[in-house]
Design an enzyme around this catalytic site. Structure first.
Site, PDB file in Angstrom:
ATOM      1  N   HIS A  97       0.916  -1.158  -0.004  1.00  0.00           N
ATOM      2  CA  HIS A  97      -0.057   0.136  -0.166  1.00  0.00           C
ATOM      3  C   HIS A  97       0.806   1.258   0.020  1.00  0.00           C
ATOM      4  O   HIS A  97       2.058   1.264  -0.086  1.00  0.00           O
ATOM      5  CB  HIS A  97      -0.854   0.145   1.404  1.00  0.00           C
ATOM      6  N   HIS A  99       1.602   3.761   2.121  1.00  0.00           N
ATOM      7  CA  HIS A  99       2.167   4.534   3.092  1.00  0.00           C
ATOM      8  C   HIS A  99       3.668   4.476   3.086  1.00  0.00           C
ATOM      9  O   HIS A  99       4.228   3.650   2.700  1.00  0.00           O
ATOM     10  CB  HIS A  99       1.662   3.686   4.562  1.00  0.00           C
ATOM     11  N   ASP A 101       6.083   4.362   5.227  1.00  0.00           N
ATOM     12  CA  ASP A 101       7.140   3.177   5.688  1.00  0.00           C
ATOM     13  C   ASP A 101       7.081   1.922   4.919  1.00  0.00           C
ATOM     14  O   ASP A 101       7.706   1.033   5.415  1.00  0.00           O
ATOM     15  CB  ASP A 101       6.689   2.713   7.136  1.00  0.00           C
ATOM     16  N   HIS A 102       6.365   2.104   3.503  1.00  0.00           N
ATOM     17  CA  HIS A 102       6.458   0.742   2.851  1.00  0.00           C
ATOM     18  C   HIS A 102       6.837   1.076   1.454  1.00  0.00           C
ATOM     19  O   HIS A 102       7.389   0.329   0.613  1.00  0.00           O
ATOM     20  CB  HIS A 102       5.229   0.092   2.576  1.00  0.00           C
TER      21      HIS A 102
END
Length: 307
Positions: A97, A99, A101-102
Site C-alpha cells: 500500500h 504508506h 514506511d512501505h
C-alpha cells in the site's frame, strides 16, 4: 464507503512506547523458509513495532521484493549487500500500500538501478509504476505470488499469497503483535473475511514476528472487531423508547454506555474516533440511522431489534 476517522498517534504515544519495549527482537535479516527472506527496514517505532518487514521471495537468482521500508540508508545497504553476496537480482517490486514506511525506499532503489522503475507495482500506481490487479500472479523460480485486494487499513491495500507455501503476506491488515489501525472499518472487516477464506496457514506481516497459526490470528482479529460492533448495537438498543418519538444517542453517550465514565481526553482521542468508524459501518449495513447534526451532537439510533 465509511467516513475515515484520523488516528491521534500523539495521544497514544506513552502506551505504544511501552508496547514497543516489550516486543521480541528480530534480526536484521532472517531466512524464514526456503523461499522467503525477511529484511527489517531499520525503522523501529511506536507504529512500526520492530520496523517494517520487507521480504525477498523466490529460490532462484531473480527474486520478488515485497515493500521497501521508509527510506532508511541501513535498509538499502542491507538489501544491496544481501543481493550482492547471494548473486541475486530483483524481478518485481510489489507494494502492499501507499504508506511511507512501505514505499520510502523506492528512490534509493531507482538511484542504484534506474531499470527498477518499470518493475514497481502498486494497486494505485504512482507515475512510472505499474498497476496491480486483484488476482494477478507474479512468478519467479520457486515462487508464485498472487495479489489479493484487501482494502481497509488503506484504500489500496494488497496482500500477497505465496502459492507454494499457502502462506500470506498480510501487509498492515494483520500484524505480528497487537491490532491494526483501520482507515475504513466496513472494508476492513470484509477484507479480513476474504483473507480468512484463503485458507493460508502461515502469515508474513509487514510489522512484527511471523504468524505461525494464521487461521487462529484471523479469527482473533475478526472476533475483536465483531465484539466492538455488537457493543454499539447493544448500547443503542438499551435506549428507552418513547411513544411517537425517535430517541437516539450521541457518540460520547454511546461511549459512556459501553465504557462508563472515562477521562474526556480518552473519549475525544480514542473512543469517539473508533465508535464513529463502527457507526458508519453499521449505517452502511442499514442497522443504524442518525439525525443530521454536528459530529458529536448527532444522534444515532438502532434499526434492528436485539434478540
Amino acid at each position: 464507503m465509511a467516513t475515515r476517522i484520523p488516528f491521534d498517534e500523539s495521544y497514544w504515544e506513552e502506551y505504544l512506547s511501552g508496547q514497543e519495549a516489550s516486543l521480541p527482537a528480530l534480526p536484521a535479516v532472517t531466512q524464514l523458509s526456503p523461499r522467503v527472506t525477511r529484511l527489517l527496514a531499520g525503522n523501529p517505532g511506536i507504529m512500526q513495532l520492530q520496523g517494517t518487514n520487507t521480504y525477498l521471495v523466490g529460490t532462484g537468482p531473480a527474486r520478488i521484493l515485497i515493500d521497501t521500508g521508509e527510506g532508511r540508508p541501513v535498509w538499502h545497504a542491507t538489501l544491496a549487500e544481501h543481493l550482492r553476496t547471494h548473486h541475486l537480482t530483483l524481478e518485481y517490486i510489489l507494494l502492499t500500500h501507499w504508506h511511507g514506511d512501505h514505499t520510502g525506499g523506492i528512490p534509493d532503489l531507482i538511484a542504484h538501478d534506474p531499470t527498477l522503475q518499470s518493475r514497481i507495482y502498486k494497486h494505485h500506481p504512482d507515475r512510472g509504476q505499474r498497476p496491480i490487479r486483484d488476482g494477478q500472479r507474479f512468478t519467479v523460480t520457486g515462487a508464485t505470488v498472487r495479489a489479493v485486494f484487501t482494502p481497509g487499513h488503506a484504500i489500496d491495500h494488497m496482500c500477497f499469497l505465496i502459492e507454494e507455501e499457502k502462506a500470506l503476506l498480510t501487509g498492515d491488515n494483520v500484524l505480528g503483535h497487537g491490532f491494526a489501525i483501520v482507515q475504513d472499518l466496513a472494508e476492513y472487516m470484509a477484507s479480513l473475511a476474504r483473507m480468512a477464506a484463503l485458507g493460508c496457514e502461515r502469515g508474513y506481516p509487514a510489522h512484527g514476528a511471523v504468524i505461525e497459526n494464521l487461521p487462529a490470528k484471523m479469527q482473533l482479529y475478526i472476533h475483536h472487531n465483531e465484539v466492538r460492533v455488537q457493543q454499539v448495537i447493544t448500547a443503542l438498543a438499551s435506549v428507552v423508547k418513547l411513544p411517537g418519538k425517535r430517541v437516539g444517542m450521541t457518540v460520547p453517550e454511546i461511549g459512556r454506555a459501553i465504557y462508563g465514565e472515562v477521562p474526556r481526553e480518552i473519549v475525544e482521542n480514542a473512543i469517539v474516533p473508533f465508535l464513529s468508524q463502527v457507526l458508519w459501518k453499521l449505517a452502511e449495513d442499514r442497522k443504524v440511522g442518525f439525525e443530521p447534526g454536528e459530529a458529536n451532537k448527532r444522534r444515532w439510533f438502532g434499526l434492528v431489534t436485539q434478540q
